[in-house]
Design a protein around this motif. Sequence first.
Motif, short mmCIF file in Angstrom:
data_model
loop_
_atom_site.label_atom_id
_atom_site.label_comp_id
_atom_site.label_asym_id
_atom_site.label_seq_id
_atom_site.Cartn_x
_atom_site.Cartn_y
_atom_site.Cartn_z
N LYS A 1 0.83 -1.21 0.00
CA LYS A 1 0.00 0.00 0.00
C LYS A 1 0.87 1.26 0.00
N SER A 2 2.02 1.20 0.66
CA SER A 2 2.91 2.36 0.65
C SER A 2 3.94 2.26 -0.48
N TYR A 3 4.17 1.03 -0.97
CA TYR A 3 5.13 0.87 -2.08
C TYR A 3 4.52 1.36 -3.39
N TYR A 4 3.23 1.07 -3.58
CA TYR A 4 2.58 1.41 -4.86
C TYR A 4 2.56 2.93 -5.10
N PRO A 5 2.10 3.74 -4.13
CA PRO A 5 2.18 5.20 -4.36
C PRO A 5 3.63 5.64 -4.56
N GLY A 6 4.58 4.91 -3.97
CA GLY A 6 6.01 5.24 -4.14
C GLY A 6 6.43 5.12 -5.59
N ILE A 7 6.00 4.02 -6.26
CA ILE A 7 6.41 3.87 -7.67
C ILE A 7 5.64 4.85 -8.55
N VAL A 8 4.38 5.11 -8.18
CA VAL A 8 3.60 6.07 -8.98
C VAL A 8 4.20 7.47 -8.81
N SER A 9 4.72 7.78 -7.60
CA SER A 9 5.31 9.11 -7.38
C SER A 9 6.50 9.30 -8.32
N ASN A 10 7.26 8.24 -8.58
CA ASN A 10 8.38 8.35 -9.53
C ASN A 10 7.88 8.62 -10.94
N ARG A 11 6.78 7.95 -11.31
CA ARG A 11 6.21 8.19 -12.65
C ARG A 11 5.69 9.63 -12.73
N TRP A 12 4.98 10.05 -11.68
CA TRP A 12 4.40 11.41 -11.62
C TRP A 12 5.51 12.44 -11.79
N LEU A 13 6.59 12.22 -11.04
CA LEU A 13 7.73 13.14 -11.12
C LEU A 13 8.34 13.09 -12.53
N GLY A 14 8.54 11.86 -13.04
CA GLY A 14 9.19 11.70 -14.34
C GLY A 14 8.47 12.49 -15.42
N VAL A 15 7.14 12.36 -15.45
CA VAL A 15 6.36 13.04 -16.49
C VAL A 15 6.55 14.56 -16.37
N ARG A 16 6.52 15.08 -15.13
CA ARG A 16 6.59 16.53 -14.95
C ARG A 16 8.00 17.09 -15.20
N ILE A 17 8.99 16.39 -14.67
CA ILE A 17 10.37 16.89 -14.85
C ILE A 17 10.77 16.77 -16.32
N GLU A 18 10.38 15.67 -16.94
CA GLU A 18 10.73 15.52 -18.36
C GLU A 18 9.98 16.55 -19.20
N PHE A 19 8.81 16.97 -18.71
CA PHE A 19 8.09 18.04 -19.42
C PHE A 19 8.93 19.32 -19.39
N ILE A 20 9.54 19.60 -18.22
CA ILE A 20 10.42 20.78 -18.12
C ILE A 20 11.61 20.61 -19.07
N GLY A 21 12.18 19.39 -19.09
CA GLY A 21 13.29 19.10 -20.00
C GLY A 21 12.87 19.32 -21.45
N ASN A 22 11.64 18.86 -21.75
CA ASN A 22 11.13 19.01 -23.12
C ASN A 22 10.93 20.50 -23.46
N CYS A 23 10.54 21.29 -22.43
CA CYS A 23 10.40 22.74 -22.64
C CYS A 23 11.76 23.37 -22.94
N ILE A 24 12.80 22.86 -22.26
CA ILE A 24 14.16 23.37 -22.51
C ILE A 24 14.53 23.08 -23.97
N VAL A 25 14.20 21.86 -24.43
CA VAL A 25 14.45 21.51 -25.84
C VAL A 25 13.70 22.49 -26.75
N LEU A 26 12.42 22.73 -26.41
CA LEU A 26 11.58 23.61 -27.22
C LEU A 26 12.18 25.01 -27.31
N PHE A 27 12.55 25.57 -26.13
CA PHE A 27 13.07 26.94 -26.12
C PHE A 27 14.44 27.03 -26.78
#
Length: 1451
Positions: free
Chosen positions: A1107-1133
């Motif tokens: 129950k605590s491990y599952y949100p842990g792996i999802v938190s990594n995915r959640w972070l990945g999508v958002r941080i990579e979005f920032i990275g993708n914005c850097i590529v865009l700019f």
Amino acid sequence: MERLCGDEPFWEHNRTFYADVPDLTECFQLSVLSWTPCIYLWLISPLYLFYLKRNNKGYIMMSLLNRVKTVFGFILWIVCWTDLFASFYEMKEKDIPLIYFITPLIVGMTMLLATFIIQFERLRGVQSSGVLFIFWTLSVLCAIVPFRSKIIHAITHANFTDSLVIVIFCVSAMQTCYFYMNCSYNPCPESTAGFLSRLTFWWFTSLAIKGYKNPLETKDLWSLNKQDCSDTVVPELLREWEVEKSKDVNGQVVYSRAGKEANHVEVSPEEVEVLLSDRKKSHQPSFLRALLRAFGPYFLIGSAFKLLQDLITFINPQLLRMLIEFTKEERVPSWWGFSLAFLMFCCALLQTLILHQHFQYCFVTGMRLRSAIIGAIYRKSLVITNEAKRSSTVGEVVNLMSVDAQRFMDLTTFLNMLWSSPLQIILALFFLWQTLGPSVLAGVAVMILLIPLNAVIAMKTRTYQVEQMQYKDARIKLMNEILNGMKVLKLYAWEVSFKEKVLQIRQKELNVLRKTAYLSALSTMAWTSAPFLVALTTFAVYVTVDKENVLDAEKAFVSLSLFNILRFPLNMLPQVISSLAQASVSLRRVQEFLSHDELNPDNVDRKPAPSDYAVTVVNGKFSWLKKDSPTLQNINVLVPQGSLLAVVGHVGCGKSSLVSALLGEMEKLEGHISIRGSVAYVPQQAWIQNATLRDNILFGKPYVEQKYRCVLEACALTPDLEVLPGGDQTEIGEKGINLSGGQRQRVSLARALYSEADVYLLDDPLSAVDAHVAKHIFDNVIGPEGALRGKTRILVTHGISFLPQVDNIMVLVDGMVSEMGSYQDLLKQNGAFADFLRNYSLEDIIEDAEVTGTQEKTHKIKKRNEAKAMKIISRGVKFKVYWEYAKVVGPLLSIFICFLYASQSAAAIGANIWLSQWTNDARNNTIAHEKVHMRVGVYAALGITQGFLVMSSTFTLALGKIQAACKLHQSLLDNKFHTPQAFFDTTPIGRIINRFSKDIYVIDEALPYTVLMFLGTFFASLSTMIVIIFSTPIFAVVIVPLALIYFFVQRFYVATSRQLKRLESVSRSPIYSHFSESITGTSVIRAYGRNSAFVLMSDMKVDENQKSYYPGIVSNRWLGVRIEFIGNCIVLFAALFAVIGKESLNPSLVGLSVSYALQVTMSLNWMVRMTSDLESNIVAVERVKEYSETPPEAPWEVEDKKPPGDWPSEGNVEFVDYSVRYRAGLDLVLRNISLKVKGGEKIGIVGRTGAGKSSMTLCLFRLLEAAGGEITIDGVKIKEIGLHDLRSKLTIIPQEPVLFSGSLRMNLDPFEKYSDDDLWNALTLSHLHKFVSNQPAKLDLECSEGGENLSVGQRQLVCLARALLRKTRILILDEATAAIDLETDDLIQSTIRTQFEDCTIFTIAHRLNTIMDYTRFLVLDKGQVAEFDTPVNLITQKGIFYGMAKDAGLA
């Protein structure tokens, strides 16, 4: 085409690419753009509808939104048909191309299909549809172009399908709000999340915000999804495993039958066995196949995502090529550059979303695998035979659950790399060949040469890891024993010897760690320098092989971005292969364990049948292992219904084995056992669960107040409940830590009594309780008038006072029944039993083995410890902890490490800027050819410098980490050996072991790796920003908003992720402690038939952890999508600014800036992860420091107060107004005790439970320090001298005999002071000579952990031998003969009388008759001296002592 499009062309190149306002032809818009979404939906519908048919999640009520969607679908369909009819109408007036008929028809039918799917999904319980979402998205994207064209051309007569499609999209993108019942408490929002929310993991945001605002608690966590729960995944795996096993069995059965039928003769069992042995070898059940069948299909979905992501990865380098070409060209319209920039962004975004979906599928598969494997192992461990138990110790099985299950879980994450890496390498080489031609082969050659280097490093590292694990296991095993036996080590003053042992193992461990660190430095250098070396050789060969070859920006930077893509698969492949090797070892171990033999349930016939006998054994022959010689033979027992049978005999004659045989725990070689009715079992060493006292007694039965009270009364537990702070709701610690031996045994008996079984097997339940309690229990529970009258009872006992009251007595000698009959019959027979009784005609008295003061170790402590643990969990990590770690690494060294990392990044930037200058030479061929050698030379020099700096920095970090690991472990170990005993009494052993295992592991390995990765990613991200700003200074404007978003996401993630990790680790240990507890109590669990209840408990604990491990792996995915979005914005700019500044920029700077931007995503992502890991891992330093700074006990030696060498020469002991308490804040346990004992006196100490008897002996050794008054021995005040000087001059035979794993010699003499003759002499006097001399290894006989391979009695005799070796003037016996039979007790007493004749002896009385010849008796009551005189005077005084003697029949 003409028939389809009419006069309008299908495609116009100039209109699309070379116009300032680009557009597509109407025919192209009406065909390709309109048909694309339709073709997608028709292709995917059959598969999707089949999937929906197979997976029914229940019916969903029609909602308003659903109605709106359906209505819009119909409107779209009507519009299409209107369009079609309009075209037919217009045909009368003019020629209409076919496309105007075909498109409305196709689109209209597709809209009907979409509307049908909307309703069908509702009926099958689908909350949000990905298939339809993609369809509407495609429709919108394809409708935007025609919509724009129509606005531009201001066409008014057109249909309005496109605008409707856009409206429909907005509606369908909304989440479908169905009435969906989820019965679980706090359900996971994932199940009701929309498609877009699932794709971006938006549904997790609520938890991230909650975790940022307040520390997360267990109640905040979501319930597990049904398909991830243990009760779903474990049966699934077990079902497949059974199929595998049955294949094996069926194969054998068919084989044997075929043999019989072919020959038409009877085949003997031996022949069948021989026939089958080959067959068996060839077909073993495969656990891997079972795993693949259970979890393969779900995992394959993740693999499909991975394939898609791999293909998309290679689009961006091609777009970069086009962008560099764009900057070179003069006349290209600027919209093309902007399109390329946005295409790069969209491509990177798509890649991000797909990659994280792939990871989600892989991690969930891993999570299910772990649950299933733990569940399968737990279920198996409850039914394996003793033989299997010996080959798999508790530690090994816990390892299977923790380490091996974890390995499977880790492997699933990267298993796809096994095929993905070669695919990526092939694709990258293909595109590189297109860019640079055959020169690529030079780079490939370098790669191939690096592979064996990496492989050698990986293999060597693996070897070192195995070696290190062995040392670590040995160290933890030793620490576990030391902590469990710390009291004994302190009493014997043996700390120094054992500390040396730990440090020897630790030194070996550090040596291996050092070697691993050097290898890792090499490996890091190889991994960092590989892409550079490949690029260098490729470029050098390219420009030197042919004069015509000029390295321009396009070739250089496209190749560099491809080389960067290559870096990951090249590095991962060896790692995945080594993980695969580890997992195959784990697979074999798990498969071996699951293939162990199980106890045969038919060993004992439990069928109800009319019979006068409740227990029948006919010609029984039993052994613990099939291959061993029988432990019991010729056993014939008939126990009538409702009778009481006592089993007696000397230590080791097979009494407990007989009980085990009746439970079906032993191998039945011959004979027949039957038991009529249910069974209750009380083992010799009580098994207590870590639960409340009431739960321990009820043991799963419903609570009935009246019955419960009667049971407590009968088992003499009512007075104990008054002492325990929480009454029967008091939480009992691990192994019953906060109950005394007597209380544990009585709880075990109460459990049996409450269960209301038919047959009771009682294995010496009265040995650990005192006389009046034993009498009470026998009279009220076991005896002819007790609560169990009318039930069948088999009682193993050493106490002979109860034998006249039993129905029958069975005497065992060497595993055989020597006599059996009633008490009178056996006396008349005048055999061995009669002699035995004549020697002990005095009744024995049994005194409780209680230690006072333990009761306060209850849930007050538990609560306090939990609060403390939560305090550490919820707060952030202070800067002070980082500074502490920097200090142990070395402050100067820490600064130097950072400097080295900065220098290596500077060298890397230098090399790439140099490359961009080099590519500028391409404008002038003459200059390019002249400078080529200089360019290659400097580029190589910069690259090699970078490699050298990488190696130096990793090397220096390795030195620092070894230094830190060494210092932190040393200070922790020193402190723990100097910590007072009270700390070990109140702190769970598991928590201290955790510091030595988990936390030291983190400091040794995980933390340095995190620091390395953090520094690497930090400087990589920093250098990217510097390069992009250097290329396009305007980029600095965007950095601030992006950095702010990055900072917020990072804070949200780190706060939540840290707490989830801690909650996960807090909920992990109960799985293993419950498991260890269950393994030690399997015989009790099986006897009471509680297997399924315990399986359920284990499953609940695993689910709680997940129950605590599952949100842990999802938190990594959640972070990945958002941080990579920032990275993708850097590529865009970076790309946008390159397009905007096209006039002033040269292509090489564009290439440099964008190729750096393409790499930044990974660095940013890892930097956040590493920040979080750093915060999680640095806590280990905090925890180790906390336990390294607990207040120490008094010094071991005080130089200026050393007693004389022959002290104590006389043995006079004096207590002067002495008081003591267990810990500050607790009541006194001894109050104002004053007494004098002359040298050579023999003092018996007696008193009721809790009178302070054991406390008095602890005071002599200063395990408890005085609260007032003092003790002097031969005129020396003991509080003034060093602890070792005091303890080494006293001798104790403790209450619980503790042995350490190692040789018998080491257990007797750890400092190797004595000769072999001395040791043999001590063994002779302690009656162990015969036993030891019969062993092949003699004195080097290996004792297992806790001395398990010796009986309790033999262990007690080893403690006597220790005392005989030391032979000091003062001897203390703390209830030393509780676990041995009367005969051995007598031998010990006679040895003590002769060997310690002139010594002062203090004995806590156990059996009064053996010590009635003592000089004086000290009677304690409530911590004060009640009586102190000779036995004769005390009996005449008729006080407390007289009452005890009378109970024992001595007065």
